[in-house]
Motif scaffolding. Structure first.
Motif, PDB file in Angstrom:
ATOM      1  N   THR A 177       0.828  -1.208   0.000  1.00  0.00           N
ATOM      2  CA  THR A 177       0.000   0.000   0.000  1.00  0.00           C
ATOM      3  C   THR A 177       0.861   1.256   0.000  1.00  0.00           C
ATOM      4  OG1 THR A 177      -1.719  -1.154   1.242  1.00  0.00           O
ATOM      5  CG2 THR A 177      -1.839   1.248   1.202  1.00  0.00           C
ATOM      6  N   ALA A 178       0.514   2.196  -0.852  1.00  0.00           N
ATOM      7  CA  ALA A 178       1.176   3.502  -0.896  1.00  0.00           C
ATOM      8  C   ALA A 178       0.190   4.589  -0.495  1.00  0.00           C
ATOM      9  CB  ALA A 178       1.703   3.791  -2.291  1.00  0.00           C
ATOM     10  N   ARG A 179       0.679   5.577   0.203  1.00  0.00           N
ATOM     11  CA  ARG A 179      -0.090   6.788   0.509  1.00  0.00           C
ATOM     12  C   ARG A 179       0.405   7.873  -0.437  1.00  0.00           C
ATOM     13  NH1 ARG A 179       1.105  11.419   3.803  1.00  0.00           N
ATOM     14  NH2 ARG A 179      -0.687  12.291   4.917  1.00  0.00           N
ATOM     15  N   LEU A 180      -0.467   8.351  -1.287  1.00  0.00           N
ATOM     16  CA  LEU A 180      -0.107   9.338  -2.305  1.00  0.00           C
ATOM     17  C   LEU A 180      -0.958  10.590  -2.088  1.00  0.00           C
ATOM     18  CD1 LEU A 180      -0.209   6.814  -5.266  1.00  0.00           C
ATOM     19  CD2 LEU A 180       1.845   7.626  -4.120  1.00  0.00           C
ATOM     20  N   VAL A 181      -0.296  11.708  -1.845  1.00  0.00           N
ATOM     21  CA  VAL A 181      -1.013  12.946  -1.553  1.00  0.00           C
ATOM     22  C   VAL A 181      -0.669  13.995  -2.605  1.00  0.00           C
ATOM     23  CG1 VAL A 181      -1.574  14.655   0.210  1.00  0.00           C
ATOM     24  CG2 VAL A 181      -0.781  12.381   0.896  1.00  0.00           C
ATOM     25  N   CYS A 182      -1.688  14.609  -3.161  1.00  0.00           N
ATOM     26  CA  CYS A 182      -1.487  15.665  -4.167  1.00  0.00           C
ATOM     27  C   CYS A 182      -1.730  17.033  -3.547  1.00  0.00           C
ATOM     28  CB  CYS A 182      -2.441  15.468  -5.349  1.00  0.00           C
ATOM     29  SG  CYS A 182      -2.097  14.004  -6.344  1.00  0.00           S
ATOM     30  N   GLU A 183      -0.933  17.997  -3.960  1.00  0.00           N
ATOM     31  CA  GLU A 183      -1.183  19.385  -3.558  1.00  0.00           C
ATOM     32  C   GLU A 183      -1.329  20.240  -4.812  1.00  0.00           C
ATOM     33  OE1 GLU A 183       1.739  21.698  -3.851  1.00  0.00           O
ATOM     34  OE2 GLU A 183       2.547  19.969  -4.900  1.00  0.00           O
ATOM     35  N   TRP A 184      -1.496  21.518  -4.624  1.00  0.00           N
ATOM     36  CA  TRP A 184      -1.931  22.395  -5.707  1.00  0.00           C
ATOM     37  C   TRP A 184      -0.906  22.545  -6.825  1.00  0.00           C
ATOM     38  CZ3 TRP A 184       0.757  26.782  -7.072  1.00  0.00           C
ATOM     39  CH2 TRP A 184       1.751  27.200  -6.177  1.00  0.00           C
ATOM     40  N   SER A 185       0.399  22.415  -6.519  1.00  0.00           N
ATOM     41  CA  SER A 185       1.417  22.783  -7.500  1.00  0.00           C
ATOM     42  C   SER A 185       1.866  21.647  -8.407  1.00  0.00           C
ATOM     43  CB  SER A 185       2.642  23.367  -6.782  1.00  0.00           C
ATOM     44  OG  SER A 185       3.360  22.350  -6.109  1.00  0.00           O
ATOM     45  N   ILE A 186       1.449  20.427  -8.119  1.00  0.00           N
ATOM     46  CA  ILE A 186       1.845  19.300  -8.958  1.00  0.00           C
ATOM     47  C   ILE A 186       1.259  19.484 -10.365  1.00  0.00           C
ATOM     48  CG2 ILE A 186       1.628  16.796  -9.268  1.00  0.00           C
ATOM     49  CD1 ILE A 186       1.495  16.573  -6.232  1.00  0.00           C
ATOM     50  N   THR A 187       2.043  19.173 -11.370  1.00  0.00           N
ATOM     51  CA  THR A 187       1.584  19.356 -12.749  1.00  0.00           C
ATOM     52  C   THR A 187       1.064  18.051 -13.332  1.00  0.00           C
ATOM     53  OG1 THR A 187       3.737  18.837 -13.723  1.00  0.00           O
ATOM     54  CG2 THR A 187       3.344  21.138 -13.082  1.00  0.00           C
ATOM     55  N   ALA A 188       0.260  18.185 -14.377  1.00  0.00           N
ATOM     56  CA  ALA A 188      -0.242  17.007 -15.081  1.00  0.00           C
ATOM     57  C   ALA A 188       0.918  16.189 -15.646  1.00  0.00           C
ATOM     58  CB  ALA A 188      -1.187  17.435 -16.198  1.00  0.00           C
ATOM     59  N   ALA A 189       1.959  16.859 -16.090  1.00  0.00           N
ATOM     60  CA  ALA A 189       3.114  16.158 -16.643  1.00  0.00           C
ATOM     61  C   ALA A 189       3.803  15.310 -15.575  1.00  0.00           C
ATOM     62  CB  ALA A 189       4.102  17.162 -17.227  1.00  0.00           C
ATOM     63  N   GLN A 190       3.897  15.825 -14.361  1.00  0.00           N
ATOM     64  CA  GLN A 190       4.503  15.053 -13.281  1.00  0.00           C
ATOM     65  C   GLN A 190       3.663  13.825 -12.932  1.00  0.00           C
ATOM     66  OE1 GLN A 190       4.759  18.480 -10.630  1.00  0.00           O
ATOM     67  NE2 GLN A 190       6.986  18.243 -10.542  1.00  0.00           N
ATOM     68  N   ILE A 191       2.356  14.012 -12.919  1.00  0.00           N
ATOM     69  CA  ILE A 191       1.469  12.883 -12.636  1.00  0.00           C
ATOM     70  C   ILE A 191       1.602  11.821 -13.726  1.00  0.00           C
ATOM     71  CG2 ILE A 191      -0.956  12.176 -12.456  1.00  0.00           C
ATOM     72  CD1 ILE A 191      -1.479  14.984 -11.223  1.00  0.00           C
ATOM     73  N   ASP A 192       1.601  12.257 -14.968  1.00  0.00           N
ATOM     74  CA  ASP A 192       1.707  11.308 -16.082  1.00  0.00           C
ATOM     75  C   ASP A 192       3.061  10.607 -16.088  1.00  0.00           C
ATOM     76  OD1 ASP A 192      -0.827  12.074 -16.769  1.00  0.00           O
ATOM     77  OD2 ASP A 192      -0.201  13.396 -18.409  1.00  0.00           O
ATOM     78  N   GLN A 193       4.110  11.326 -15.715  1.00  0.00           N
ATOM     79  CA  GLN A 193       5.428  10.708 -15.633  1.00  0.00           C
ATOM     80  C   GLN A 193       5.438   9.621 -14.560  1.00  0.00           C
ATOM     81  OE1 GLN A 193       8.647  13.386 -14.750  1.00  0.00           O
ATOM     82  NE2 GLN A 193      10.197  11.782 -14.754  1.00  0.00           N
ATOM     83  N   PHE A 194       4.841   9.920 -13.423  1.00  0.00           N
ATOM     84  CA  PHE A 194       4.742   8.930 -12.347  1.00  0.00           C
ATOM     85  C   PHE A 194       4.004   7.686 -12.836  1.00  0.00           C
ATOM     86  CE2 PHE A 194       2.594   7.061  -8.679  1.00  0.00           C
ATOM     87  CZ  PHE A 194       3.586   7.040  -7.720  1.00  0.00           C
ATOM     88  N   LEU A 195       2.902   7.873 -13.535  1.00  0.00           N
ATOM     89  CA  LEU A 195       2.089   6.750 -14.017  1.00  0.00           C
ATOM     90  C   LEU A 195       2.807   5.955 -15.094  1.00  0.00           C
ATOM     91  CD1 LEU A 195      -1.358   8.559 -14.143  1.00  0.00           C
ATOM     92  CD2 LEU A 195      -0.703   6.757 -12.536  1.00  0.00           C
ATOM     93  N   SER A 196       3.736   6.592 -15.788  1.00  0.00           N
ATOM     94  CA  SER A 196       4.438   5.887 -16.863  1.00  0.00           C
ATOM     95  C   SER A 196       5.262   4.711 -16.349  1.00  0.00           C
ATOM     96  CB  SER A 196       5.341   6.854 -17.640  1.00  0.00           C
ATOM     97  OG  SER A 196       6.464   7.244 -16.849  1.00  0.00           O
ATOM     98  N   TYR A 197       5.639   4.737 -15.086  1.00  0.00           N
ATOM     99  CA  TYR A 197       6.424   3.642 -14.504  1.00  0.00           C
ATOM    100  C   TYR A 197       5.585   2.402 -14.242  1.00  0.00           C
ATOM    101  CZ  TYR A 197      10.214   6.980 -14.064  1.00  0.00           C
ATOM    102  OH  TYR A 197      11.197   7.909 -14.330  1.00  0.00           O
ATOM    103  N   PHE A 198       4.272   2.513 -14.415  1.00  0.00           N
ATOM    104  CA  PHE A 198       3.407   1.351 -14.255  1.00  0.00           C
ATOM    105  C   PHE A 198       3.306   0.544 -15.551  1.00  0.00           C
ATOM    106  CE2 PHE A 198       2.319   3.874 -10.684  1.00  0.00           C
ATOM    107  CZ  PHE A 198       1.719   3.071  -9.737  1.00  0.00           C
ATOM    108  N   GLU A 199       3.795   1.099 -16.634  1.00  0.00           N
ATOM    109  CA  GLU A 199       3.617   0.448 -17.944  1.00  0.00           C
ATOM    110  C   GLU A 199       4.700  -0.586 -18.222  1.00  0.00           C
ATOM    111  OE1 GLU A 199       3.604   3.827 -20.527  1.00  0.00           O
ATOM    112  OE2 GLU A 199       1.630   4.518 -19.836  1.00  0.00           O
TER     113      GLU A 199
END
Length: 346
Positions: free
Chosen positions: A324-346
């Protein structure tokens, strides 16, 4: 990429600009600054509570502990979830600042239920002088597992407290995220729902370090002032707390940042679902608890993706074991950063 905590993000430019503007000339200390008068008016207007007492402190722990101390005598007990921040993460500060009041934990996870709360309250005041008296009820909104109480759920809990004539405290460290998630007003989520005192968070949502305590009964004001001073939480250069909160409230910055954080979390959650992650609870605001295989955690760790492993370790013989991971988003995170993070699941 940083999803460890919304405490780790930067302050919003509106907050920084207001602090910089405040950093000229002189201002009266200890909360007597003109900006604090502005903040008090803003918060009273925001909560539709013209008589409310409003105070600022620098930490959420101070806000919760000092607020509860005003509503709980040393021989009483505070009723809260067994996962509440005041239980899990505040090093007995509520007990310390109240002079010894204990916490009575309501089992069942992050969300209190009316039946469980009623049963736990009824179990106290059964031992005469040998046990604690019933004290305040504390509710965390957003919960420690990223869920949000609906207004009906809040009203059901405060109704139980009212049946026992107990005050209700709301830990609103992520208050803005909950307001955005529910599409309600601050008043609807607090005093109109039966809440007596709220910790209105700023630190996690774009401030440097400031929380407001809003007491809807102004008769508690002087007691809070005394407790804040005695507890070493009255800032001398208070104007820098006031400036943060003023910048946070002006032009609805507090809602802008919360909307961004919640939207970032929704984007991340959608991507995790698409990659087969299993959710511990449906995320309602800006905090996600999701399970995915150890080998994915290892890949993210090796890539420098910063987040907390909440349950389990990276080391292990089974690469498919779900952690289990705890993942917290705040206001300054960019869509590109989120997509980059998700790319490691592929």
């Amino acid at each position: 990429m940083f999803f460890a905590s919304d405490n780790a993000g930067p302050a919003h430019p509106s907050v920084m600009q207001r602090v910089a503007a405040e950093n000229t000339g002189y201002a009266m200390p200890y909360g007597a600054d003109d900006t604090m008068n502005e903040v008090r008016t803003q918060i009273r207007h925001l909560f539709e509570a013209p008589e409310a007492a409003v105070y600022l402190v620098a930490t959420g722990t101070a806000a919760n502990a000092l607020a509860l101390a005003c509503y709980c005598d040393p021989w009483q007990t505070v009723f809260c979830s067994d996962l509440a921040h005041i239980q899990e993460d505040e090093c007995n500060a509520p007990e310390f600042y109240s002079g010894g009041a204990k916490l009575s934990l309501v089992a069942g996870g992050d969300k209190l239920t009316p039946d469980a709360l009623r049963s736990r309250i009824a179990a106290e005041e059964t031992r005469g002088v040998h046990g604690p008296e019933r004290g305040a009820v504390s509710i965390t909104q957003v919960t420690e597992r990223g869920r949000v109480y609906t207004l009906d759920e809040l009203r059901a809990l405060t109704a139980v407290a009212q049946d026992f004539k107990l005050p209700v405290h709301l830990d609103g460290a992520r208050f803005a995220n909950a307001v955005v998630a529910l599409g309600c007003t601050p008043a609807e989520m607090t005093w109109k729902a039966g809440v007596d005192v709220v910790s209105f968070g700023g630190t996690k949502n774009g401030c440097l370090g400031v929380e407001a305590v809003v007491l809807f009964d102004p008769k508690k004001a002087w007691e809070f002032e005394l407790r804040r001073k005695r507890g070493a939480h009255l800032f001398s250069k208070h104007r820098y707390l006031s400036a943060q909160m003023a910048g946070y409230l002006t032009d609805d910055t507090w809602l802008t940042t919360a909307r961004a954080a919640n939207a970032n979390s929704a984007r991340l959650a959608a991507g995790l679902r698409a990659h087969g992650a299993v959710f511990v609870a449906d995320p309602d605001a800006n905090m996600i608890f999701a399970q995915f295989p150890r080998h994915v955690h290892q890949r993210l760790h090796d890539a420098g993706a910063a987040y907390y492993i909440w349950d389990g370790t990276l080391e292990g013989s089974d690469p498919q074991e779900m952690l289990t991971a705890r993942l917290v988003c705040e206001w300054s995170i960019t869509a590109a950063q989120i997509d980059q993070f998700l790319s490691y699941f592929e």
